[in-house]
Design a protein around this motif. Structure first.
Motif, PDB file in Angstrom:
ATOM      1  N   ILE A   1      -3.672 -10.363  -4.518  1.00 11.07           N
ATOM      2  CA  ILE A   1      -4.374  -9.083  -4.484  1.00 11.07           C
ATOM      3  C   ILE A   1      -3.630  -8.153  -5.442  1.00 11.07           C
ATOM      4  O   ILE A   1      -2.486  -7.795  -5.197  1.00 11.07           O
ATOM      5  N   ASP A   2      -4.295  -7.798  -6.540  1.00  9.28           N
ATOM      6  CA  ASP A   2      -3.603  -7.060  -7.600  1.00  9.28           C
ATOM      7  C   ASP A   2      -3.291  -5.627  -7.221  1.00  9.28           C
ATOM      8  O   ASP A   2      -2.270  -5.081  -7.564  1.00  9.28           O
ATOM      9  N   ASP A   3      -4.241  -5.011  -6.550  1.00 11.39           N
ATOM     10  CA  ASP A   3      -4.214  -3.563  -6.428  1.00 11.39           C
ATOM     11  C   ASP A   3      -4.680  -3.240  -5.005  1.00 11.39           C
ATOM     12  O   ASP A   3      -5.870  -3.206  -4.736  1.00 11.39           O
TER      13      ASP A   3
ATOM     14  N   ILE B   1      -7.158 -16.191  -3.144  1.00  7.39           N
ATOM     15  CA  ILE B   1      -8.022 -15.049  -3.412  1.00  7.39           C
ATOM     16  C   ILE B   1      -8.513 -15.137  -4.856  1.00  7.39           C
ATOM     17  O   ILE B   1      -7.716 -15.338  -5.774  1.00  7.39           O
ATOM     18  N   VAL B   2      -9.809 -15.027  -5.027  1.00 10.17           N
ATOM     19  CA  VAL B   2     -10.366 -15.114  -6.377  1.00 10.17           C
ATOM     20  C   VAL B   2     -11.256 -13.911  -6.653  1.00 10.17           C
ATOM     21  O   VAL B   2     -11.715 -13.228  -5.729  1.00 10.17           O
ATOM     22  N   ARG B   3     -11.495 -13.654  -7.929  1.00  7.86           N
ATOM     23  CA  ARG B   3     -12.453 -12.627  -8.316  1.00  7.86           C
ATOM     24  C   ARG B   3     -13.798 -13.304  -8.561  1.00  7.86           C
ATOM     25  O   ARG B   3     -13.842 -14.504  -8.845  1.00  7.86           O
ATOM     26  N   PRO B   4     -14.873 -12.527  -8.468  1.00  6.91           N
ATOM     27  CA  PRO B   4     -16.204 -13.144  -8.543  1.00  6.91           C
ATOM     28  C   PRO B   4     -16.418 -14.012  -9.792  1.00  6.91           C
ATOM     29  O   PRO B   4     -17.077 -15.040  -9.711  1.00  6.91           O
ATOM     30  N   HIS B   5     -15.825 -13.623 -10.917  1.00  7.01           N
ATOM     31  CA  HIS B   5     -16.088 -14.389 -12.140  1.00  7.01           C
ATOM     32  C   HIS B   5     -15.256 -15.660 -12.233  1.00  7.01           C
ATOM     33  O   HIS B   5     -15.459 -16.478 -13.121  1.00  7.01           O
ATOM     34  N   GLU B   6     -14.319 -15.823 -11.323  1.00  8.94           N
ATOM     35  CA  GLU B   6     -13.420 -16.968 -11.435  1.00  8.94           C
ATOM     36  C   GLU B   6     -13.962 -18.251 -10.800  1.00  8.94           C
ATOM     37  O   GLU B   6     -13.448 -19.331 -11.041  1.00  8.94           O
ATOM     38  N   ILE B   7     -14.972 -18.096  -9.951  1.00  7.52           N
ATOM     39  CA  ILE B   7     -15.549 -19.302  -9.338  1.00  7.52           C
ATOM     40  C   ILE B   7     -17.070 -19.214  -9.398  1.00  7.52           C
ATOM     41  O   ILE B   7     -17.642 -18.139  -9.593  1.00  7.52           O
ATOM     42  N   GLU B   8     -17.695 -20.348  -9.229  1.00  6.07           N
ATOM     43  CA  GLU B   8     -19.139 -20.346  -9.058  1.00  6.07           C
ATOM     44  C   GLU B   8     -19.371 -20.319  -7.554  1.00  6.07           C
ATOM     45  O   GLU B   8     -19.231 -21.339  -6.883  1.00  6.07           O
TER      46      GLU B   8
ATOM     47  N   ALA C   1       0.838  -1.206   0.000  1.00  6.57           N
ATOM     48  CA  ALA C   1       0.000   0.000   0.000  1.00  6.57           C
ATOM     49  C   ALA C   1       0.871   1.254   0.000  1.00  6.57           C
ATOM     50  O   ALA C   1       0.619   2.204  -0.742  1.00  6.57           O
ATOM     51  N   LEU C   2       1.935   1.236   0.815  1.00  7.63           N
ATOM     52  CA  LEU C   2       2.840   2.388   0.869  1.00  7.63           C
ATOM     53  C   LEU C   2       3.469   2.630  -0.505  1.00  7.63           C
ATOM     54  O   LEU C   2       3.519   3.760  -0.985  1.00  7.63           O
ATOM     55  N   ALA C   3       3.924   1.541  -1.152  1.00  8.97           N
ATOM     56  CA  ALA C   3       4.552   1.685  -2.464  1.00  8.97           C
ATOM     57  C   ALA C   3       3.553   2.289  -3.459  1.00  8.97           C
ATOM     58  O   ALA C   3       3.910   3.137  -4.272  1.00  8.97           O
ATOM     59  N   GLU C   4       2.291   1.860  -3.370  1.00 10.37           N
ATOM     60  CA  GLU C   4       1.299   2.355  -4.330  1.00 10.37           C
ATOM     61  C   GLU C   4       1.002   3.840  -4.164  1.00 10.37           C
ATOM     62  O   GLU C   4       0.633   4.508  -5.116  1.00 10.37           O
ATOM     63  N   VAL C   5       1.140   4.355  -2.934  1.00 10.16           N
ATOM     64  CA  VAL C   5       0.924   5.798  -2.761  1.00 10.16           C
ATOM     65  C   VAL C   5       2.238   6.576  -2.848  1.00 10.16           C
ATOM     66  O   VAL C   5       2.273   7.771  -2.590  1.00 10.16           O
ATOM     67  N   GLY C   6       3.318   5.898  -3.217  1.00 10.95           N
ATOM     68  CA  GLY C   6       4.557   6.623  -3.473  1.00 10.95           C
ATOM     69  C   GLY C   6       5.461   6.808  -2.263  1.00 10.95           C
ATOM     70  O   GLY C   6       6.329   7.669  -2.263  1.00 10.95           O
ATOM     71  N   VAL C   7       5.263   5.991  -1.211  1.00 10.86           N
ATOM     72  CA  VAL C   7       6.172   6.030  -0.062  1.00 10.86           C
ATOM     73  C   VAL C   7       7.050   4.774  -0.159  1.00 10.86           C
ATOM     74  O   VAL C   7       6.538   3.679  -0.375  1.00 10.86           O
ATOM     75  N   LYS C   8       8.342   4.936  -0.009  1.00  9.00           N
ATOM     76  CA  LYS C   8       9.231   3.770  -0.148  1.00  9.00           C
ATOM     77  C   LYS C   8       8.903   2.735   0.926  1.00  9.00           C
ATOM     78  O   LYS C   8       8.908   3.043   2.121  1.00  9.00           O
ATOM     79  N   PRO C   9       8.634   1.488   0.506  1.00 11.22           N
ATOM     80  CA  PRO C   9       8.217   0.471   1.483  1.00 11.22           C
ATOM     81  C   PRO C   9       9.297   0.154   2.518  1.00 11.22           C
ATOM     82  O   PRO C   9       8.979  -0.341   3.602  1.00 11.22           O
ATOM     83  N   GLN C  10      10.564   0.469   2.196  1.00  8.45           N
ATOM     84  CA  GLN C  10      11.642   0.202   3.169  1.00  8.45           C
ATOM     85  C   GLN C  10      11.484   1.049   4.431  1.00  8.45           C
ATOM     86  O   GLN C  10      12.142   0.790   5.438  1.00  8.45           O
TER      87      GLN C  10
ATOM     88  N   GLN D   1     -15.128 -17.816   0.823  1.00 11.78           N
ATOM     89  CA  GLN D   1     -14.886 -18.412  -0.497  1.00 11.78           C
ATOM     90  C   GLN D   1     -13.723 -17.749  -1.233  1.00 11.78           C
ATOM     91  O   GLN D   1     -13.485 -18.014  -2.397  1.00 11.78           O
ATOM     92  N   GLY D   2     -13.042 -16.824  -0.536  1.00  7.44           N
ATOM     93  CA  GLY D   2     -11.845 -16.221  -1.116  1.00  7.44           C
ATOM     94  C   GLY D   2     -12.100 -14.967  -1.933  1.00  7.44           C
ATOM     95  O   GLY D   2     -11.192 -14.471  -2.600  1.00  7.44           O
ATOM     96  N   ILE D   3     -13.342 -14.473  -1.907  1.00  8.77           N
ATOM     97  CA  ILE D   3     -13.638 -13.234  -2.629  1.00  8.77           C
ATOM     98  C   ILE D   3     -13.533 -12.077  -1.636  1.00  8.77           C
ATOM     99  O   ILE D   3     -14.130 -12.131  -0.555  1.00  8.77           O
ATOM    100  N   ILE D   4     -12.769 -11.061  -1.975  1.00  9.93           N
ATOM    101  CA  ILE D   4     -12.599  -9.948  -1.039  1.00  9.93           C
ATOM    102  C   ILE D   4     -13.883  -9.128  -0.987  1.00  9.93           C
ATOM    103  O   ILE D   4     -14.292  -8.518  -1.968  1.00  9.93           O
ATOM    104  N   CYS D   5     -14.524  -9.151   0.171  1.00  2.25           N
ATOM    105  CA  CYS D   5     -15.782  -8.443   0.385  1.00  2.25           C
ATOM    106  C   CYS D   5     -15.525  -7.418   1.490  1.00  2.25           C
ATOM    107  O   CYS D   5     -15.024  -7.754   2.552  1.00  2.25           O
ATOM    108  N   MET D   6     -15.842  -6.162   1.229  1.00  3.89           N
ATOM    109  CA  MET D   6     -15.529  -5.073   2.169  1.00  3.89           C
ATOM    110  C   MET D   6     -16.508  -4.991   3.338  1.00  3.89           C
ATOM    111  O   MET D   6     -16.404  -4.088   4.173  1.00  3.89           O
ATOM    112  N   GLY D   7     -17.449  -5.922   3.397  1.00  2.00           N
ATOM    113  CA  GLY D   7     -18.469  -5.905   4.443  1.00  2.00           C
ATOM    114  C   GLY D   7     -17.985  -5.617   5.860  1.00  2.00           C
ATOM    115  O   GLY D   7     -18.554  -4.775   6.547  1.00  2.00           O
ATOM    116  N   PRO D   8     -16.914  -6.270   6.325  1.00  2.00           N
ATOM    117  CA  PRO D   8     -16.498  -6.061   7.719  1.00  2.00           C
ATOM    118  C   PRO D   8     -16.163  -4.614   8.063  1.00  2.00           C
ATOM    119  O   PRO D   8     -16.295  -4.208   9.214  1.00  2.00           O
ATOM    120  N   ALA D   9     -15.696  -3.827   7.057  1.00  2.00           N
ATOM    121  CA  ALA D   9     -15.264  -2.452   7.347  1.00  2.00           C
ATOM    122  C   ALA D   9     -16.258  -1.412   6.846  1.00  2.00           C
ATOM    123  O   ALA D   9     -15.975  -0.226   6.863  1.00  2.00           O
TER     124      ALA D   9
END
Lengths: 145, 316
Positions: B293-295, B207-214, A96-105, B224-232
């Motif tokens: 987790i890609d992003d 971790i899977v995306r919704p279209h990757e599993i039934e 997350a830090l790297a993505e916002v441009g803060v060096k993760p180190q 089921q490994g789908i990231i759901c923001m419900g808890p927060a």
């Protein structure tokens, strides 16, 4: 603060230390009269697992140039698995830090036991050196990563 | 009885919030019977000069949707704060920047270069078009939630706000029972509290995306490994997305006890991920799961980046 070091930058480093291992390790370093840079601001927490992502972000937001988390060695956690939770959290936080441009180190996790005063001294010295090299954090207002 | 004077304004917005007002079905007739719309750029023709001519505090309530992206957005937000007795942040963008807040990961320069190419093609704030002077509002360096510019009285969250919350708001407004300042027209508890899916407390092993599993419609998506923001995320929508087999993406923002929605979700996922065993030898396997987790920011801060501790990219 007097700026006496090589590049004139004295970083602020927040260190979250677990009560059972790393804080005791810091104590041991102290009573053994080991010297280490005075840049760290130690915060005692009950477990490294207590350090949530928001606390690390808040430390950076409030001007920390680096954050050190000290926990018990794998298998030694007083609460069984708090250190493992933190380890996973740190992996995500660094990304997350790297993505916002803060060096993760700038975020570092180290296992330091109560008997490892020397390791505490070494960790703090090395980490402070690294942060000095990196310069001020972009989140503290005047840095650029 | 004197009619309630309502104003609706859109700033940096997609228009979905304006449409969502119509989702309250026949209740809109009650609204029309008891209220006048004195400002609604999406539906009626109101000039800023007319708005400036209104006396301060003469609009009973303003529903403000969209984030603050330009100088014009900021100027009108301040103007509406003066004209309105109550100002409502309507929808995710006004509340916390929304999806478009992710633009804060890029600088103004990067955004303009992507959009217009070389600097010579960038639009100018002052120019002459067909012989007439044209003024374009300045594009701010960073997108801001409404609350960063003016004081906000109420929040109706959601992208767009779901029918239940809008309806609850109009009930309160028309009944003369507006709550105390600071109220959020949504549930106090998180989304999981109202989600009917069964939580089995499973560790996330991949971790899977919704279209990757039934996915199983009866079982928690996190199980089921789908990231759901419900808890927060605040409930109040009746867990609409999980009910439609899609994970919650966090549009209603954090619950009252959470300061940073993304940080809380990051903690949650870090705690749930695992092979079932704990130990040093599991590190590699855990890293492999986390790498799926890609992003990180786009997943955990999809709607809340502009209102988070980070607020956006730090490099400028």
């Amino acid at each position: 603060m007097a700026k006496l070091n090589d590049n004139g930058f004295e970083p602020k480093i927040v260190a979250f230390l677990c009560r059972w291992c790393s804080y005791a390790g810091a104590d041991l370093a102290g009573v053994s009269r080991m010297t280490y840079p005075a840049n760290i601001i130690p915060m005692r927490v009950n477990c490294s697992g207590r350090v949530d992502a928001g606390m690390v972000m808040a430390a950076f937001e409030k001007g920390a140039d680096g954050v050190l988390i000290g926990g018990c060695h794998p298998g030694d956690c007083h609460y069984v698995n708090g250190n493992y939770k933190t380890r996973r959290r740190v992996i995500l936080l660094k990304r997350a830090l790297a993505e916002v441009g803060v060096k993760p180190q700038r975020l570092h996790l180290e296992w330091i036991s109560a008997s490892e005063g020397v390791k505490f001294q070494r960790t703090v010295t090395e980490f402070t050196g690294l942060i000095k090299e990196l310069g001020p954090s972009p989140m503290s207002g005047d840095g650029e990563d | 009885m004197e009619k309630i004077r309502i104003g609706i304004y859109w700033a940096a917005s997609c228009g979905g919030c304006d449409v969502s007002l119509l989702e309250i079905d026949e209740q809109i007739l009650d609204v029309a019977a008891k209220a006048d719309f004195v400002l609604w750029p999406c539906a009626t023709d109101t000039k800023y000069a007319d708005l400036r001519a209104y006396k301060d505090g003469s609009i009973d309530i303003v529903l403000f949707n969209g984030a603050i992206r330009t100088e014009e957005n900021r100027e009108i937000a301040k103007l509406l704060r003066d004209k309105a007795k109550h100002l409502v942040a309507y929808g995710s963008c006004a509340q916390m920047g929304g999806v478009i807040g992710l633009a804060n990961l890029s600088s103004r320069k990067e955004i303009f270069t992507t959009l217009f190419g070389a600097k010579t093609h960038w639009p100018k704030e002052e120019s002459i078009q067909d012989g007439y002077p044209l003024h374009l509002p300045a594009f701010l360096d960073r997108l801001l939630p409404l609350g960063d510019v003016v004081e906000v009285d109420y929040v109706i969250p959601g992208c767009p706000p779901p029918r239940e919350m809008v309806s609850q708001f109009f009930d309160a407004l028309l009944g003369g029972k507006l709550p105390e300042k600071g109220a959020v027209f949504a549930a106090e508890k998180n989304l999981c509290d109202e989600c009917p899916r069964e939580r089995r407390e499973e560790r996330i092993t991949r971790i899977v995306r919704p279209h990757e599993i039934e996915s199983d419609p009866e079982i928690c998506l996190l199980d089921q490994g789908i990231i759901c923001m419900g808890p927060a995320t605040r409930g109040g929508c009746g867990a609409a997305c999980p009910m439609a087999n899609m994970p919650c993406t966090g549009c209603a923002g954090p619950t009252a006890n959470i300061t940073d929605q993304g940080a809380t979700m990051l903690n949650t996922i870090a705690s749930l991920i695992g092979t079932g065993l704990e130990g040093e030898e599991e590190l590699e396997a855990e890293e492999a799961i986390l790498a799926e987790i890609d992003d990180v920011i786009g997943t955990f801060y999809r709607f809340s980046l502009a209102a988070s501790i980070f607020k956006g990219a730090q490099r400028e």
